[in-house]
Design a protein around this motif. Structure first.
Motif, short mmCIF file in Angstrom:
data_model
loop_
_atom_site.label_atom_id
_atom_site.label_comp_id
_atom_site.label_asym_id
_atom_site.label_seq_id
_atom_site.Cartn_x
_atom_site.Cartn_y
_atom_site.Cartn_z
N ARG A 161 42.17 41.32 -39.70
CA ARG A 161 42.38 41.82 -41.06
C ARG A 161 42.56 43.34 -40.98
O ARG A 161 41.62 44.12 -41.18
N ASP A 162 43.79 43.74 -40.71
CA ASP A 162 44.14 45.15 -40.57
C ASP A 162 44.46 45.72 -41.94
O ASP A 162 45.44 45.30 -42.58
N PRO A 163 43.67 46.68 -42.44
CA PRO A 163 43.92 47.22 -43.78
C PRO A 163 45.27 47.92 -43.89
O PRO A 163 45.78 48.11 -45.00
N ASN A 170 37.49 41.94 -50.32
CA ASN A 170 37.53 40.96 -49.23
C ASN A 170 37.11 41.63 -47.92
O ASN A 170 37.72 42.62 -47.49
N ALA A 171 36.07 41.09 -47.31
CA ALA A 171 35.53 41.66 -46.07
C ALA A 171 36.58 41.60 -44.97
O ALA A 171 37.31 40.62 -44.84
N ARG A 172 36.63 42.66 -44.17
CA ARG A 172 37.56 42.71 -43.03
C ARG A 172 36.86 42.45 -41.71
O ARG A 172 37.50 42.11 -40.72
N THR A 173 35.55 42.63 -41.69
CA THR A 173 34.75 42.35 -40.50
C THR A 173 33.50 41.58 -40.92
O THR A 173 33.13 41.57 -42.11
N ALA A 185 43.34 35.67 -48.64
CA ALA A 185 43.11 36.97 -47.98
C ALA A 185 43.60 36.95 -46.53
O ALA A 185 44.25 37.89 -46.07
N SER A 186 43.30 35.88 -45.81
CA SER A 186 43.71 35.78 -44.41
C SER A 186 45.23 35.79 -44.28
O SER A 186 45.80 36.49 -43.42
#
Length: 390
Positions: A114-116, A129-132, A316-317
């Motif tokens: 999940r690269d912002p 949405n959590a990225r990690t 999100a993914s």
């Protein structure tokens, strides 16, 4: 027909509302690219007209809350209802699917980057949405106690479902005692939710909406008899249109009222009225009930809770993988994946959880009943004391 009989039209309402929430979150992916420049007029037409009903996600959650107030209170009105059994059963029914959804979301986060940099900065996709993975956040969300949620964003509404569950005895008492004054209590509840929007107090916004569903529960048979004597398509069509308009009144009013203005917040508060109206129309209108009892609506209703829990991690993914600029591709991939995942999640997690919840609830209910003194044993003592018990 007794109020205890299952209302299949309400399953359809739940299913449609869950799908509206899916479309709402997809609209948040598209918003940065459609609300500016040459497409801004089209975005305004989509959000400030009745078309907004197709993706009125937050408003659809209010429909869920009215439904919960109705279907959770109904069993509590029956003879022999076990509060202990209910609380244990409700906890299992809520928490096990929530934990399953969190594990599902954690797996997606761990496996898919999940690269912002691939998505619009400062938008819902990044902010909510959590990225990690963070163990502390995961455990906190699993408790349903935080105010905000990043692993599975929709769990904020389950937190209010939990609060309602804990306060259920109070809601039942208010609804039963005020059964003959439903109009007054309903008006007070509607005033409360509007005031909650004006003051920005979430408890005052949401808890009165649960109460409105509870008030429907205690007068459900009366309403169904009233509706059965008035099977007029025009009456129910106008009622449905008015309810839908109130549900999205804050959006329809955008041309004249900013969302943060007093008028805008007041219109926003009318969404609770619209949610109640939609439930009443679904129960009372023969034509709308038939639509909601159709196969597609009923299937969506059956998997609605699962769809609600799994769709945001999937959206999100996909958005982080493809880039949210191609929002149409995100939608094309996410919708069928979410529907498929909802069916699988329902079979593997939700349905077994419900089965376990019923079993545990019955056992706890029987155990708590065994601990109560027999009713007959207490009656001679009351008679001997001169109490006019008979």
């Amino acid at each position: 027909m007794s109020g205890s009989t299952r209302l299949h039209a309400l399953d359809g309402v739940r299913g449609v509302a869950a799908f509206v929430v899916v479309l709402y979150h997809l609209s948040l992916i598209a918003r940065p690219f459609l609300s500016r420049g040459d497409t801004s007029t089209a975005w305004q037409l989509a959000t400030e007209t009745p078309a907004k009903l197709a993706f009125a996600g937050t408003e659809a959650v209010l429909v869920f809350f009215v439904l919960s107030g109705l279907v959770v209170v109904l069993p509590a009105l029956r003879e022999g209802f076990s509060w202990a059994g209910f609380l244990v059963s409700r906890a299992v029914r809520l928490y096990l699917p929530v934990w399953g959804a969190l594990l599902f979301a954690a797996l997606l986060i761990a496996l898919l980057p999940r690269d912002p940099a691939r998505v619009a900065d400062g938008e819902w996709i990044v902010d909510a949405n959590a990225r990690t993975l963070d163990a502390g956040q995961l455990l906190a969300e699993a408790s349903l106690t935080p105010a905000s949620y990043d692993v599975v964003n929709v769990l904020w509404s389950l937190r209010w479902e939990l609060v309602f569950t804990l306060l259920l005895p109070l809601f039942v008492v208010i609804a039963v005692v005020g059964r003959r004054h439903v109009a007054l209590l309903g008006a007070l509840a509607l005033g409360g939710t509007i005031l909650g929007r004006i003051l920005d107090l979430e408890a005052l916004v949401y808890l009165p909406v649960f109460l409105l569903g509870s008030l429907i529960a205690v007068r459900l048979d009366d309403f169904r008899r009233w509706a059965a004597a008035r099977p007029r398509p025009l009456l129910w069509g106008l009622g449905g249109a008015a309810s839908a308009a109130m549900l999205i009144a804050s959006w329809l009013g955008r041309p004249i009222a900013e969302s943060d203005s007093l008028l805008g917040r007041t219109l926003w508060g009318l969404a609770g009225v619209g949610a109640v109206g939609i439930i009443l129309v679904a129960i009372g209108s023969p034509a709308i009930s038939r639509l909601l009892e159709a196969r597609v609506s009923q299937w969506l209703g059956r998997v609605s809770f699962s769809l609600y829990l799994v769709h945001v991690p999937i959206i999100a993914s996909v958005a982080f993988l493809t880039g949210d600029e191609r929002w149409w591709l995100v939608a094309a991939i996410s919708v069928p994946l979410s529907l498929l995942a909802a069916e699988l999640f329902h079979r593997v997690v939700e349905r077994p959880s419900h089965r376990l919840a019923r079993q545990v609830g019955r056992r706890v209910g029987r155990a708590s009943a065994a601990l109560r003194p027999p009713r007959d044993a207490a009656e001679p003592a009351r008679s001997a004391s001169g109490s006019p018990g008979r």
